[in-house]
Design an enzyme around this catalytic site. Structure first.
Site, PDB file in Angstrom:
ATOM      1  N   GLY A   8      21.890 -20.804  -6.600  1.00  0.00           N
ATOM      2  CA  GLY A   8      21.806 -21.769  -7.685  1.00  0.00           C
ATOM      3  C   GLY A   8      21.674 -21.170  -9.085  1.00  0.00           C
ATOM      4  O   GLY A   8      22.487 -20.348  -9.511  1.00  0.00           O
ATOM      5  N   VAL A  55       7.639 -14.426  -3.837  1.00  0.00           N
ATOM      6  CA  VAL A  55       6.773 -14.463  -5.026  1.00  0.00           C
ATOM      7  C   VAL A  55       5.391 -15.037  -4.723  1.00  0.00           C
ATOM      8  O   VAL A  55       4.470 -14.898  -5.525  1.00  0.00           O
ATOM      9  CB  VAL A  55       7.426 -15.241  -6.203  1.00  0.00           C
ATOM     10  CG1 VAL A  55       8.704 -14.568  -6.661  1.00  0.00           C
ATOM     11  CG2 VAL A  55       7.650 -16.713  -5.859  1.00  0.00           C
ATOM     12  N   ASN A  69      12.557 -17.870 -12.263  1.00  0.00           N
ATOM     13  CA  ASN A  69      13.387 -18.990 -11.794  1.00  0.00           C
ATOM     14  C   ASN A  69      13.033 -19.432 -10.379  1.00  0.00           C
ATOM     15  O   ASN A  69      13.234 -20.602 -10.034  1.00  0.00           O
ATOM     16  CB  ASN A  69      14.859 -18.543 -11.864  1.00  0.00           C
ATOM     17  CG  ASN A  69      15.768 -19.415 -11.044  1.00  0.00           C
ATOM     18  OD1 ASN A  69      16.108 -20.523 -11.436  1.00  0.00           O
ATOM     19  ND2 ASN A  69      16.162 -18.924  -9.850  1.00  0.00           N
ATOM     20  N   SER A  74      11.492 -27.806 -15.986  1.00  0.00           N
ATOM     21  CA  SER A  74      12.286 -28.953 -15.533  1.00  0.00           C
ATOM     22  C   SER A  74      11.981 -30.137 -16.437  1.00  0.00           C
ATOM     23  O   SER A  74      10.890 -30.189 -17.054  1.00  0.00           O
ATOM     24  CB  SER A  74      11.921 -29.312 -14.090  1.00  0.00           C
ATOM     25  OG  SER A  74      12.516 -30.532 -13.699  1.00  0.00           O
ATOM     26  N   TYR A 111       5.546 -31.967  -7.131  1.00  0.00           N
ATOM     27  CA  TYR A 111       6.591 -31.141  -7.760  1.00  0.00           C
ATOM     28  C   TYR A 111       6.489 -31.250  -9.277  1.00  0.00           C
ATOM     29  O   TYR A 111       6.490 -30.223  -9.986  1.00  0.00           O
ATOM     30  CB  TYR A 111       7.992 -31.553  -7.278  1.00  0.00           C
ATOM     31  CG  TYR A 111       9.080 -30.775  -7.985  1.00  0.00           C
ATOM     32  CD1 TYR A 111       9.293 -29.430  -7.693  1.00  0.00           C
ATOM     33  CD2 TYR A 111       9.854 -31.358  -8.981  1.00  0.00           C
ATOM     34  CE1 TYR A 111      10.271 -28.689  -8.368  1.00  0.00           C
ATOM     35  CE2 TYR A 111      10.818 -30.642  -9.661  1.00  0.00           C
ATOM     36  CZ  TYR A 111      11.029 -29.300  -9.353  1.00  0.00           C
ATOM     37  OH  TYR A 111      11.987 -28.581 -10.024  1.00  0.00           O
ATOM     38  N   GLY A 166      17.571 -31.228 -16.310  1.00  0.00           N
ATOM     39  CA  GLY A 166      17.586 -32.385 -15.420  1.00  0.00           C
ATOM     40  C   GLY A 166      18.288 -31.993 -14.131  1.00  0.00           C
ATOM     41  O   GLY A 166      18.236 -30.826 -13.714  1.00  0.00           O
TER      42      GLY A 166
HETATM   43  P1  NDP Z   1      18.043 -23.182  -5.194  1.00  0.00           P
HETATM   44  O1  NDP Z   1      17.367 -23.714  -3.972  1.00  0.00           O
HETATM   45  O2  NDP Z   1      19.517 -23.139  -5.204  1.00  0.00           O
HETATM   46  O3  NDP Z   1      17.464 -21.745  -5.551  1.00  0.00           O
HETATM   47  C1  NDP Z   1      16.096 -21.471  -5.469  1.00  0.00           C
HETATM   48  C2  NDP Z   1      15.885 -19.973  -5.521  1.00  0.00           C
HETATM   49  O4  NDP Z   1      14.479 -19.711  -5.475  1.00  0.00           O
HETATM   50  C3  NDP Z   1      16.517 -19.246  -4.352  1.00  0.00           C
HETATM   51  O5  NDP Z   1      17.166 -18.099  -4.830  1.00  0.00           O
HETATM   52  C4  NDP Z   1      15.344 -18.869  -3.476  1.00  0.00           C
HETATM   53  O6  NDP Z   1      15.605 -17.608  -2.839  1.00  0.00           O
HETATM   54  C5  NDP Z   1      14.249 -18.690  -4.524  1.00  0.00           C
HETATM   55  N1  NDP Z   1      12.919 -18.819  -3.946  1.00  0.00           N
HETATM   56  C6  NDP Z   1      12.351 -19.923  -3.396  1.00  0.00           C
HETATM   57  N2  NDP Z   1      11.135 -19.628  -2.909  1.00  0.00           N
HETATM   58  C7  NDP Z   1      10.930 -18.304  -3.148  1.00  0.00           C
HETATM   59  C8  NDP Z   1       9.877 -17.403  -2.881  1.00  0.00           C
HETATM   60  N3  NDP Z   1       8.759 -17.804  -2.247  1.00  0.00           N
HETATM   61  N4  NDP Z   1      10.006 -16.118  -3.262  1.00  0.00           N
HETATM   62  C9  NDP Z   1      11.113 -15.707  -3.902  1.00  0.00           C
HETATM   63  N5  NDP Z   1      12.160 -16.508  -4.184  1.00  0.00           N
HETATM   64  C10 NDP Z   1      12.062 -17.789  -3.811  1.00  0.00           C
HETATM   65  O7  NDP Z   1      17.511 -24.123  -6.385  1.00  0.00           O
HETATM   66  P2  NDP Z   1      17.769 -24.086  -7.954  1.00  0.00           P
HETATM   67  O8  NDP Z   1      18.650 -22.978  -8.346  1.00  0.00           O
HETATM   68  O9  NDP Z   1      18.151 -25.454  -8.367  1.00  0.00           O
HETATM   69  O10 NDP Z   1      16.287 -23.839  -8.465  1.00  0.00           O
HETATM   70  C11 NDP Z   1      15.920 -22.803  -9.318  1.00  0.00           C
HETATM   71  C12 NDP Z   1      14.809 -23.278 -10.247  1.00  0.00           C
HETATM   72  O11 NDP Z   1      15.287 -24.361 -11.041  1.00  0.00           O
HETATM   73  C13 NDP Z   1      13.557 -23.800  -9.529  1.00  0.00           C
HETATM   74  O12 NDP Z   1      12.420 -23.336 -10.228  1.00  0.00           O
HETATM   75  C14 NDP Z   1      13.685 -25.314  -9.676  1.00  0.00           C
HETATM   76  O13 NDP Z   1      12.437 -25.959  -9.642  1.00  0.00           O
HETATM   77  C15 NDP Z   1      14.339 -25.406 -11.043  1.00  0.00           C
HETATM   78  N6  NDP Z   1      15.023 -26.652 -11.341  1.00  0.00           N
HETATM   79  C16 NDP Z   1      16.014 -27.125 -10.526  1.00  0.00           C
HETATM   80  C17 NDP Z   1      16.653 -28.303 -10.828  1.00  0.00           C
HETATM   81  C18 NDP Z   1      17.680 -28.903  -9.933  1.00  0.00           C
HETATM   82  O14 NDP Z   1      17.978 -30.122 -10.089  1.00  0.00           O
HETATM   83  N7  NDP Z   1      18.322 -28.139  -9.043  1.00  0.00           N
HETATM   84  C19 NDP Z   1      16.328 -29.056 -12.052  1.00  0.00           C
HETATM   85  C20 NDP Z   1      15.275 -28.468 -12.831  1.00  0.00           C
HETATM   86  C21 NDP Z   1      14.680 -27.307 -12.504  1.00  0.00           C
HETATM   87  P3  NDP Z   1      15.225 -17.223  -1.329  1.00  0.00           P
HETATM   88  O15 NDP Z   1      15.203 -18.491  -0.528  1.00  0.00           O
HETATM   89  O16 NDP Z   1      16.298 -16.257  -0.929  1.00  0.00           O
HETATM   90  O17 NDP Z   1      13.888 -16.578  -1.474  1.00  0.00           O
HETATM   91  C1  8X3 Z   2      14.341 -30.885 -10.576  1.00  0.00           C
HETATM   92  C2  8X3 Z   2      14.660 -32.158 -11.252  1.00  0.00           C
HETATM   93  O1  8X3 Z   2      14.607 -34.652 -10.992  1.00  0.00           O
HETATM   94  O2  8X3 Z   2      15.979 -33.409  -9.438  1.00  0.00           O
HETATM   95  O3  8X3 Z   2      13.440 -30.161 -11.341  1.00  0.00           O
HETATM   96  O4  8X3 Z   2      13.573 -33.355  -9.223  1.00  0.00           O
HETATM   97  S1  8X3 Z   2      14.699 -33.438 -10.158  1.00  0.00           S
END
Ligand code: NDP
Ligand code: 8X3
Length: 268
Positions: free
Chosen positions: A30, A74, A100, A153, A166, A197
């Protein structure tokens, strides 16, 4: 490279990122993966961190810049400290940290929610972000240069049904970013929160514990943001001139107006 971060050219309205060292957590999917591509296009050197080694190694092989893979959960404070302390000398001076790694789990009201889900979100989104920041930041402060970008977010600004925990974690990210900026007074280290968003990624698949049908439906109503949209904002924020600290960027899909109000036009 610090010199690149500090280079100031009156003709240039941005910082060159070539040869800067960028640590991205959650680079295996992502937004984190898109950030890796965007920083690589800018010529940065990348430390790619997440739990899924194979994905990180595949990503490193795709990118045309030096990469160092760190397999890391993490949530594990000792593992974070060991990983950061153990970076090879040529990778140890992190110029830019992109916090991230994060996730959501479940969408139940609090009285029906699963405390294991809550623990995983809090441990990852809040404590994990803190462990990595605490390990990386002293080097930035010592060198008096650097930038921490937290992926927050819109859920850190407002709350939606079933999102109490969350959203609580993302409100925390918002507070931590402001607190960090205050604590960095007197240094040239900058910090930013980038708050998207809805973004189409593996986020909903993870939220619904692998239920692909339910997760896919989340993105059917209107065109969401893409991970690349968010990566553009991250790279823009860190490439402003050294005297400019972008505090916060909020990005919405055009059809999403608040965390609960959107315009359903179909995802085309
Ligand atoms: P994805 O699920 O596509 O990616 C999440 C990433 O986080 C993966 O690479 C995963 O890697 C890593 N991750 C999760 N848990 C751990 C852990 N314990 N240790 C290390 N790495 C971890 O989601 P997104 O790309 O959408 O999310 C990325 C960020 O963006 C998050 O913080 C999310 O809250 C935020 N966000 C997302 C939105 C959305 O609508 N998608 C909107 C707003 C914010 P792996 O599993 O290999 O460890
Ligand atoms: C993720 C945004 O609204 O999809 O941070 O939960 S939402």
């Amino acid at each position: 490279m610090v010199a690149a971060l500090l280079s100031k050219d009156s003709e240039r309205r941005f910082i060159m990122l070539n040869d800067t060292t960028v640590l991205i957590t959650g680079a295996s999917s992502g937004i984190g993966r898109a950030c890796a591509h965007a920083f690589a296009r800018a010529g940065a050197r990348l430390v790619l961190a997440a739990r899924r080694r194979e994905r990180l190694e595949d990503l490193a092989a795709e990118l045309d810049v030096p990469c160092h893979v760190v397999v890391l959960d993490v949530r594990n404070r000792d593992a974070v400290n060991t990983a950061i302390d153990g970076l090879p000398a040529e990778w140890s001076d992190i110029d830019i940290l992109v916090n991230n790694a994060g996730l959501s789990r479940g969408l139940e009201p609090v009285h029906q929610g699963d405390p294991d889900d809550w623990e995983e979100m809090i441990d990852t989104n809040v404590k994990g972000l803190l462990w990595v920041t605490r390990a990386v930041l002293p080097g930035m402060v010592d060198r008096d240069v650097g930038h921490v970008v937290n992926i927050g977010s819109v859920s850190g600004h407002d709350v939606y049904p079933g999102g109490a925990v969350y959203c609580g974690t993302k409100f925390a990210v918002h507070a931590l970013t402001t607190g960090l900026r205050i604590d960095l007074k007197g240094t040239r280290v900058r910090c930013t929160t980038v708050d998207p968003g809805m973004v189409e990624s593996e986020f909903s698949l993870v939220r619904f514990h692998g239920d692909a049908e339910r997760a896919g439906g989340v993105y059917d109503n209107f065109p969401p943001l893409t991970p690349d949209d968010v990566a553009d904002a991250v790279v823009w924020s860190v490439s402003r001139p050294p005297h400019v600290n972008i505090g916060e960027i909020v990005l919405w899909p055009t059809d999403q107006k608040t965390v609960t109000i959107s315009h359903p036009r179909g995802n085309t």
